[in-house]
Design an enzyme around this catalytic site. Sequence first.
Site, short mmCIF file in Angstrom:
data_model
loop_
_atom_site.label_atom_id
_atom_site.label_comp_id
_atom_site.label_asym_id
_atom_site.label_seq_id
_atom_site.Cartn_x
_atom_site.Cartn_y
_atom_site.Cartn_z
N LYS A 115 12.95 31.69 -38.46
CA LYS A 115 14.24 32.13 -38.55
C LYS A 115 15.07 33.13 -37.23
CE LYS A 115 15.68 32.61 -42.37
NZ LYS A 115 15.80 32.35 -43.66
N ASP B 108 21.53 31.48 -44.42
CA ASP B 108 20.69 32.46 -45.35
C ASP B 108 22.17 34.22 -45.54
OD1 ASP B 108 17.55 33.48 -45.59
OD2 ASP B 108 18.76 35.33 -45.16
P1 NDP Z 1 24.28 35.79 -49.85
O1 NDP Z 1 24.96 36.31 -48.25
O2 NDP Z 1 24.89 34.30 -50.84
O3 NDP Z 1 23.87 36.35 -51.13
C1 NDP Z 1 22.89 37.25 -51.53
C2 NDP Z 1 23.09 38.65 -52.51
O4 NDP Z 1 21.92 39.21 -52.52
C3 NDP Z 1 24.54 39.22 -52.54
O5 NDP Z 1 25.10 38.69 -53.54
C4 NDP Z 1 24.03 40.31 -52.17
O6 NDP Z 1 25.36 41.46 -52.39
C5 NDP Z 1 23.79 40.21 -53.41
N1 NDP Z 1 22.66 41.77 -52.45
C6 NDP Z 1 21.56 41.94 -50.57
N2 NDP Z 1 21.19 43.32 -51.26
C7 NDP Z 1 20.73 43.30 -52.65
C8 NDP Z 1 20.38 44.22 -53.19
N3 NDP Z 1 20.29 45.67 -52.35
N4 NDP Z 1 20.69 44.74 -54.40
C9 NDP Z 1 20.88 43.79 -55.45
N5 NDP Z 1 21.97 42.56 -54.34
C10 NDP Z 1 22.15 42.70 -53.08
O7 NDP Z 1 22.89 34.64 -49.32
P2 NDP Z 1 21.65 33.73 -50.67
O8 NDP Z 1 21.87 33.72 -51.72
O9 NDP Z 1 21.37 32.46 -49.49
O10 NDP Z 1 20.39 34.89 -50.08
C11 NDP Z 1 19.44 35.44 -51.17
C12 NDP Z 1 18.49 35.20 -51.03
O11 NDP Z 1 17.68 34.15 -50.78
C13 NDP Z 1 17.70 35.91 -48.99
O12 NDP Z 1 16.64 36.46 -49.69
C14 NDP Z 1 17.56 34.56 -48.95
O13 NDP Z 1 16.55 34.75 -47.42
C15 NDP Z 1 16.82 33.30 -49.57
N6 NDP Z 1 17.04 32.47 -49.68
C16 NDP Z 1 18.31 31.68 -49.54
C17 NDP Z 1 18.59 30.36 -49.26
C18 NDP Z 1 19.59 29.85 -48.81
O14 NDP Z 1 19.40 28.19 -49.08
N7 NDP Z 1 20.51 29.94 -48.99
C19 NDP Z 1 17.09 29.40 -49.01
C20 NDP Z 1 16.01 30.42 -49.00
C21 NDP Z 1 15.68 31.37 -49.71
P3 NDP Z 1 26.19 42.16 -51.36
O15 NDP Z 1 27.47 40.64 -50.73
O16 NDP Z 1 26.46 43.17 -52.22
O17 NDP Z 1 25.56 42.18 -50.04
#
Ligand code: NDP
Length: 449
Positions: free
Chosen positions: A130, A170
């Site tokens: 990572k 991510d």
């Molecule tokens: P993105 O950056 O696309 O989206 C993250 C989302 O979570 C945004 O809407 C962000 O809001 C929100 N967020 C962050 N912190 C908080 C919080 N404290 N409370 C509420 N909402 C919050 O990331 P991903 O969707 O890619 O990733 C999301 C999760 O999934 C992570 O844990 C990642 O490690 C995991 N993951 C992702 C994979 C992938 O293929 N993308 C694969 C496997 C796991 P804001 O815009 O305000 O920051």
Amino acid sequence: MVAGLDEKLEPIYQDVLRRNPGETEFHQAVREVLETLGPVLVKFPEFAEQKIIQRICEPERQIIFRVPWQDDSGRVQINRAFRVEFNSALGPYKGGLRFHPSVYLGIVKFLGFEQIFKNALTGLPIGGGKGGSDFDPKGKSDAEVMRFCQSLMTELYRHLGEHTDVPAGDIGVGHREIGYLFGQYKRISNRYESGVLTGKGLAWGGSRARTEATGYGTIFFLEEMLKVRGDSLEGKTCVVSGSGNVAIYAIEKAMALGARIIACSDSNGAVIDQAGIDLDLLKQIKEVERRRIRVYAEEKASATYLEGGSVWTVPCQVALPCATQNELTAKDAEVLVKQGCIAVAEGANMPTTPEGIQVFLDAGIAFGPGKAANAGGVATSALEMQQNASRDSWTFDYTEQRLREIMTNIHRTCYETSEEFCARGNYVVGANIAGFLRVGHAMAALGLI
Ligand code: NDP
């Protein structure tokens, strides 16, 4: 109450604390795995003799470097970036890059550690790694993001390779960032090496269904958990945290399977729409315009916005944490259970605190931990590598079908392993042990390296 550690494992955990001071998320991820490995050491004493667990807790290589770049007003900016190449017993290091101001070594190590077991569960030939940076893409222009990505790759490229280390996206790293990173890799290395990054655009080596894969995969895993209980998603009310890549495509697939999604969020607040989240509007706001979730409530009369609020207070049958680590606490879990929640599938990595997980397990609801439930993203990345290696491009339907099979297999493996280790239906036990066994046996076979 969180479970205690086996007497053979406690000293190993104490050593992890001592060797990695201040890295609380990494400690949490290690502890959560160690809590379930006691019975494994009884069945396979050779793992203790060969110190497989101690070796798994120590990354093979950690790279930390400076990323200097210039912002639009010509000022010099400095960020710090990391790549932790954790374990390559099963294949090249594989795992995303996260761009978020909260990124430090402890976050990257927790994610890399989780990734080892997750990747093992997919059954595909990928090791765990990572990376990321404390760079915040929010509010930056495309040109600033490009300059940052180019500077980061100027150092990172020497550590990558399709047979060595293959990053992906991510939090904060989507198509745009992967494009700039791949462009710079290609330019410096003078090689069109598609397999060196995944999550690429379709026109330049990406896989169909990769964008959707993590969210869709989480819902496929959830479906399997519900099936075991003679139930389905049809007609269920769901809440989803976040509104990024994972959240949006979890919402899309859950809707397609008949669920009603009534809330989602970002880090500023949550929207509730009892009429059902309007996915087209959500995509327009988040994917196209890159605006805040508040805008959804401004444009949709049936929606309300809770500034600073979370989705866990909204009564629902299914909860899908898809945002970030430790976003769902024991208190949130108690509220969810009390209000009738019957299933939780983690789209994010480690979104539920250890105490929150215990509340769900004690309540006997279906709980799918991230390292199993969100493995569809990395699995489809491995399928992207497969297509790149054979210079092939599969259809969306075929790729989705492969994803569904992989998620069904992961579910079956976790469920059967939980039965074998006397914890039927406990997917935390099943995922940790099944993932550990695959990596542990491979490490033992490869000798002391
Ligand atoms: P993105 O950056 O696309 O989206 C993250 C989302 O979570 C945004 O809407 C962000 O809001 C929100 N967020 C962050 N912190 C908080 C919080 N404290 N409370 C509420 N909402 C919050 O990331 P991903 O969707 O890619 O990733 C999301 C999760 O999934 C992570 O844990 C990642 O490690 C995991 N993951 C992702 C994979 C992938 O293929 N993308 C694969 C496997 C796991 P804001 O815009 O305000 O920051």
